[in-house]
Design a protein around this motif. Structure first.
Motif, short mmCIF file in Angstrom:
data_model
loop_
_atom_site.label_atom_id
_atom_site.label_comp_id
_atom_site.label_asym_id
_atom_site.label_seq_id
_atom_site.Cartn_x
_atom_site.Cartn_y
_atom_site.Cartn_z
N TYR A 157 0.83 -1.21 0.00
CA TYR A 157 0.00 0.00 0.00
C TYR A 157 0.86 1.26 0.00
O TYR A 157 0.49 2.27 -0.61
N GLN B 206 0.79 4.01 -3.03
CA GLN B 206 0.62 5.44 -2.79
C GLN B 206 1.72 6.24 -3.48
O GLN B 206 1.45 7.26 -4.14
N HIS C 34 -5.33 8.29 0.80
CA HIS C 34 -5.66 8.07 2.22
C HIS C 34 -5.67 6.56 2.51
O HIS C 34 -6.59 5.85 2.12
N ASN C 35 -4.63 6.11 3.19
CA ASN C 35 -4.54 4.71 3.60
C ASN C 35 -3.97 4.57 5.01
O ASN C 35 -3.43 3.53 5.37
N VAL D 111 -5.05 1.35 7.40
CA VAL D 111 -4.44 0.04 7.17
C VAL D 111 -2.96 0.06 7.53
O VAL D 111 -2.41 -0.95 8.02
N GLU E 227 -11.67 1.35 3.30
CA GLU E 227 -11.01 1.26 2.01
C GLU E 227 -10.15 2.49 1.78
O GLU E 227 -10.34 3.54 2.40
N GLN E 228 -9.20 2.34 0.89
CA GLN E 228 -8.34 3.45 0.49
C GLN E 228 -9.07 4.34 -0.51
O GLN E 228 -9.87 3.85 -1.30
N TYR E 229 -8.78 5.64 -0.48
CA TYR E 229 -9.41 6.54 -1.45
C TYR E 229 -8.45 7.68 -1.78
O TYR E 229 -7.47 7.93 -1.06
N GLU F 158 -7.33 4.44 -9.66
CA GLU F 158 -7.78 3.23 -8.95
C GLU F 158 -7.85 2.04 -9.89
O GLU F 158 -7.50 0.91 -9.51
N PHE G 37 -8.23 -1.21 -3.56
CA PHE G 37 -8.53 -0.10 -2.66
C PHE G 37 -9.44 -0.56 -1.51
O PHE G 37 -9.34 -0.03 -0.40
N TYR H 181 -10.05 -2.97 1.21
CA TYR H 181 -9.10 -3.85 1.89
C TYR H 181 -9.57 -5.30 1.97
O TYR H 181 -8.76 -6.22 1.86
#
Length: 210
Positions: A18, A22, A44-45, A48, A115-117, A132, A140, A142
């Motif tokens: 991740y 990024q 934004h992660n 996690v 989730e990542q966004y 994405e 994205f 998880y």
């Protein structure tokens, strides 16, 4: 210990992927927008990453405490340790067990619900969707990645094993306090023919009878 280390390896792999994702997204955006400034795009992660860090830290602590205790028990089975050492082991075992539980709960919530966004002051929604789709691994969402599922499952199994190890450690400390570290005197030793021969008893009896 081994199960917690397996969870730690899975969490480390997930964290690494991740973070690399990024970095790749931000670098691609910078190449496409040479005049981009800080804050134009943000991946934004953090949840996690934080969950993985908690898992890694406490899994390593499990290996440190219980691995060291196993090593000393194996190498010095009859050594008597001071009371402060046993008290420290008890405190650390409870603290680490609680930490593994916290990591398991935190990881479960993050992987199952978040989730990542991508957003930012300049990035468009279309660009976010394109990034994405282009950087589709790791997902994205998880919970759609098997590595994250394995990490969560392993840390829960590791926590159960850590609880069992803590109980055994406490019982072992109490046993050593009560009976010492040597063989128990109230348990009769078997004197089979092979054991007696190994100890030289048979030879002594033969000499006496002769």
């Amino acid at each position: 210990m081994s199960i917690c280390l397996a969870a730690e390896c899975s969490a480390t792999y997930s964290l690494s992927k991740y973070e690399h994702q990024q970095t790749n997204i931000e670098h691609l955006y910078a190449r496409e927008h040479p005049d981009a400034q800080f804050g134009d795009i943000a991946v934004h992660n953090n949840p996690v990453i934080a969950a993985a860090c908690v898992t890694i830290v406490f899994a390593v602590l499990v290996a440190t405490l219980f691995g060291a205790d196993f090593f000393f028990l194996l190498q010095f089975p009859r050594r008597v340790y001071p009371s402060w050492y046993n008290a420290a082991k008890r405190f650390l075992s409870v603290f680490i067990t609680a930490g593994v539980l916290a990591g398991a709960l935190f990881s479960t919530v993050v992987v199952a619900t978040q989730e990542q966004y991508i957003n930012g002051t300049a990035v468009t929604e279309a660009e976010s969707r394109r990034y994405e789709e282009f950087f589709y691994r790791p997902p994205f969402v998880y919970k759609r990645w098997a590595v994250n599922i394995a990490w969560v499952v392993l840390i829960w199994i590791g926590w159960v094993a850590t609880v069992a190890s803590t109980i055994i450690m406490w019982k072992a400390i109490e046993h050593d306090k009560t009976h010492g570290t040597g063989p128990r005197s109230d348990v009769p030793l078997e004197t089979t023919e092979s054991q007696r021969a190994f100890g030289g008893v048979v030879d002594a009896e033969k000499k006496a009878s002769a």
